[in-house]
Design a protein around this motif. Structure first.
Motif, PDB file in Angstrom:
ATOM      1  N   ASP A 186       0.847  -1.186   0.000  1.00 32.21           N
ATOM      2  CA  ASP A 186       0.000   0.000   0.000  1.00 32.21           C
ATOM      3  C   ASP A 186       0.885   1.239   0.000  1.00 32.21           C
ATOM      4  N   PRO A 187       1.074   1.872  -1.160  1.00 32.08           N
ATOM      5  CA  PRO A 187       1.973   3.021  -1.227  1.00 32.08           C
ATOM      6  C   PRO A 187       1.483   4.194  -0.403  1.00 32.08           C
ATOM      7  N   LEU A 188       0.191   4.222  -0.072  1.00 36.12           N
ATOM      8  CA  LEU A 188      -0.333   5.346   0.689  1.00 36.12           C
ATOM      9  C   LEU A 188       0.042   5.262   2.163  1.00 36.12           C
ATOM     10  N   ASP A 189       0.667   4.163   2.580  1.00 37.59           N
ATOM     11  CA  ASP A 189       1.169   4.042   3.944  1.00 37.59           C
ATOM     12  C   ASP A 189       2.616   4.516   4.055  1.00 37.59           C
ATOM     13  N   ALA A 190       3.201   4.957   2.957  1.00 40.99           N
ATOM     14  CA  ALA A 190       4.612   5.351   2.957  1.00 40.99           C
ATOM     15  C   ALA A 190       4.825   6.604   3.786  1.00 40.99           C
ATOM     16  N   THR A 191       6.019   6.730   4.385  1.00 37.97           N
ATOM     17  CA  THR A 191       6.363   7.953   5.068  1.00 37.97           C
ATOM     18  C   THR A 191       6.782   9.000   4.044  1.00 37.97           C
ATOM     19  N   LEU A 192       6.990  10.222   4.523  1.00 36.05           N
ATOM     20  CA  LEU A 192       7.387  11.312   3.631  1.00 36.05           C
ATOM     21  C   LEU A 192       8.694  10.993   2.916  1.00 36.05           C
ATOM     22  N   GLU A 193       9.653  10.457   3.652  1.00 36.79           N
ATOM     23  CA  GLU A 193      10.933  10.111   3.034  1.00 36.79           C
ATOM     24  C   GLU A 193      10.763   9.033   1.972  1.00 36.79           C
ATOM     25  N   GLN A 194       9.928   8.059   2.242  1.00 36.91           N
ATOM     26  CA  GLN A 194       9.729   6.968   1.296  1.00 36.91           C
ATOM     27  C   GLN A 194       9.089   7.461  -0.007  1.00 36.91           C
ATOM     28  N   TYR A 195       8.211   8.459   0.103  1.00 32.21           N
ATOM     29  CA  TYR A 195       7.638   9.040  -1.111  1.00 32.21           C
ATOM     30  C   TYR A 195       8.739   9.605  -2.002  1.00 32.21           C
ATOM     31  N   VAL A 196       9.663  10.323  -1.406  1.00 27.93           N
ATOM     32  CA  VAL A 196      10.709  10.975  -2.184  1.00 27.93           C
ATOM     33  C   VAL A 196      11.664   9.948  -2.789  1.00 27.93           C
ATOM     34  N   VAL A 197      11.842   8.814  -2.110  1.00 29.14           N
ATOM     35  CA  VAL A 197      12.735   7.769  -2.603  1.00 29.14           C
ATOM     36  C   VAL A 197      12.124   7.017  -3.791  1.00 29.14           C
ATOM     37  N   LEU A 198      10.804   6.932  -3.848  1.00 30.90           N
ATOM     38  CA  LEU A 198      10.141   6.091  -4.839  1.00 30.90           C
ATOM     39  C   LEU A 198      10.642   6.286  -6.273  1.00 30.90           C
ATOM     40  N   PRO A 199      10.747   7.520  -6.780  1.00 31.30           N
ATOM     41  CA  PRO A 199      11.204   7.669  -8.169  1.00 31.30           C
ATOM     42  C   PRO A 199      12.609   7.138  -8.413  1.00 31.30           C
ATOM     43  N   THR A 200      13.463   7.169  -7.396  1.00 31.33           N
ATOM     44  CA  THR A 200      14.824   6.658  -7.588  1.00 31.33           C
ATOM     45  C   THR A 200      14.843   5.137  -7.685  1.00 31.33           C
ATOM     46  N   GLN A 201      13.778   4.494  -7.228  1.00 30.22           N
ATOM     47  CA  GLN A 201      13.706   3.039  -7.251  1.00 30.22           C
ATOM     48  C   GLN A 201      13.023   2.498  -8.498  1.00 30.22           C
ATOM     49  N   ARG A 202      12.246   3.330  -9.171  1.00 31.41           N
ATOM     50  CA  ARG A 202      11.399   2.804 -10.246  1.00 31.41           C
ATOM     51  C   ARG A 202      12.196   2.384 -11.485  1.00 31.41           C
ATOM     52  N   LEU A 203      13.170   3.173 -11.894  1.00 27.61           N
ATOM     53  CA  LEU A 203      13.914   2.813 -13.095  1.00 27.61           C
ATOM     54  C   LEU A 203      14.637   1.463 -12.958  1.00 27.61           C
ATOM     55  N   PRO A 204      15.320   1.188 -11.829  1.00 29.61           N
ATOM     56  CA  PRO A 204      15.910  -0.151 -11.681  1.00 29.61           C
ATOM     57  C   PRO A 204      14.881  -1.272 -11.750  1.00 29.61           C
ATOM     58  N   GLN A 205      13.666  -0.998 -11.267  1.00 24.87           N
ATOM     59  CA  GLN A 205      12.613  -2.007 -11.362  1.00 24.87           C
ATOM     60  C   GLN A 205      12.222  -2.239 -12.824  1.00 24.87           C
ATOM     61  N   TYR A 206      12.149  -1.150 -13.599  1.00 28.00           N
ATOM     62  CA  TYR A 206      11.874  -1.301 -15.030  1.00 28.00           C
ATOM     63  C   TYR A 206      12.972  -2.125 -15.705  1.00 28.00           C
ATOM     64  N   LEU A 207      14.213  -1.822 -15.365  1.00 30.89           N
ATOM     65  CA  LEU A 207      15.331  -2.531 -15.981  1.00 30.89           C
ATOM     66  C   LEU A 207      15.254  -4.032 -15.684  1.00 30.89           C
ATOM     67  N   PHE A 208      14.949  -4.376 -14.461  1.00 31.26           N
ATOM     68  CA  PHE A 208      14.828  -5.787 -14.079  1.00 31.26           C
ATOM     69  C   PHE A 208      13.724  -6.468 -14.879  1.00 31.26           C
ATOM     70  N   ALA A 209      12.571  -5.797 -15.025  1.00 30.70           N
ATOM     71  CA  ALA A 209      11.449  -6.367 -15.783  1.00 30.70           C
ATOM     72  C   ALA A 209      11.806  -6.537 -17.249  1.00 30.70           C
ATOM     73  N   LEU A 210      12.474  -5.538 -17.818  1.00 28.71           N
ATOM     74  CA  LEU A 210      12.869  -5.618 -19.225  1.00 28.71           C
ATOM     75  C   LEU A 210      13.865  -6.760 -19.455  1.00 28.71           C
ATOM     76  N   MET A 211      14.789  -6.918 -18.542  1.00 29.52           N
ATOM     77  CA  MET A 211      15.765  -8.007 -18.672  1.00 29.52           C
ATOM     78  C   MET A 211      15.080  -9.363 -18.596  1.00 29.52           C
ATOM     79  N   ASN A 212      14.085  -9.491 -17.725  1.00 29.77           N
ATOM     80  CA  ASN A 212      13.331 -10.739 -17.631  1.00 29.77           C
ATOM     81  C   ASN A 212      12.532 -10.995 -18.909  1.00 29.77           C
ATOM     82  N   LEU A 213      11.887  -9.960 -19.421  1.00 30.66           N
ATOM     83  CA  LEU A 213      11.136 -10.107 -20.665  1.00 30.66           C
ATOM     84  C   LEU A 213      12.052 -10.560 -21.799  1.00 30.66           C
TER      85      LEU A 213
END
Length: 206
Positions: free
Chosen positions: A145-172
């Motif tokens: 549930d992303p709406l339970d994230a703290t303020l710091e976690q919100y700001v971190v989220l965009p820095t985590q998304r691209l590596p997640q995309y890369l992992f998915a693309l590599m799996n595909l």
């Protein structure tokens, strides 16, 4: 076929969560009554400098999510995903800019939290509903549930998304036959995403 479809469905599920988190951040953290402004911890200009990027990301990530939704909904053995990522390179390159300002944004948030620690738990839990009451941000995972994230976690989220995309693309790519129309598209998408991730990480570490 089935493995590729599952990877695409999992990617869509996490994209829905990510867009919801961006929307929460845009909605709740850009308002004058947000906790970062209460008591003058940040001026409106400073708060805008930290949070307005979420409005941009939310708008464009919604468009990306909608395109991904359509592909997953109409999935067949011939469906391609590499083209979606290649067509979204301008959006992903924006994350490089975000990485360059991320450290400053996080430093400001640490200052806010240290100044307003007594009110932190109650105010932040209002962003996502009820919490566990412990004040331990480690128990608020954005995975369910992303709406339970703290303020710091919100700001971190965009820095985590691209590596997640890369992992998915590599799996595909791993589970795509060389004769498939998506194979070469995924080759390019993986290479482009890897370069963007590396550039964004350099910006965050600068």
């Amino acid at each position: 076929g089935l493995v590729r479809r599952k990877i695409a469905a999992d990617l869509l599920r996490t994209e829905e969560l990510y867009v919801a988190a961006l929307e929460a951040c845009k909605t709740h953290l850009s308002r004058p009554q947000a906790p970062v402004l209460d008591g003058g911890a940040l001026s409106e200009d400073q708060a805008a400098g930290v949070f307005t990027t979420f409005a941009f990301l939310h708008y464009h990530q919604k468009r990306f999510r909608d395109a991904l939704r359509e592909k997953v909904a109409q999935w067949s053995d011939a469906t391609t995903l590499g083209d979606l990522f290649l067509d979204s390179q301008r959006l992903f390159h924006y994350y490089v800019r975000y990485g360059e300002t991320y450290a400053d944004a996080l430093a400001r948030l640490h200052t806010i939290i240290s100044l307003r620690r007594p009110l932190q738990d109650a105010r932040l839990r209002q962003l996502g509903g009820s919490g566990n009451g412990t004040g331990d941000s480690g128990n608020n995972s954005t995975g369910d549930d992303p709406l339970d994230a703290t303020l710091e976690q919100y700001v971190v989220l965009p820095t985590q998304r691209l590596p997640q995309y890369l992992f998915a693309l590599m799996n595909l790519h791993k589970y795509t036959a060389k004769a498939h129309a998506d194979y070469m598209l995924l080759c390019r998408a993986v290479a482009d995403m890897r370069a963007t991730v590396e550039q964004a990480m350099r910006g965050a570490d600068a």
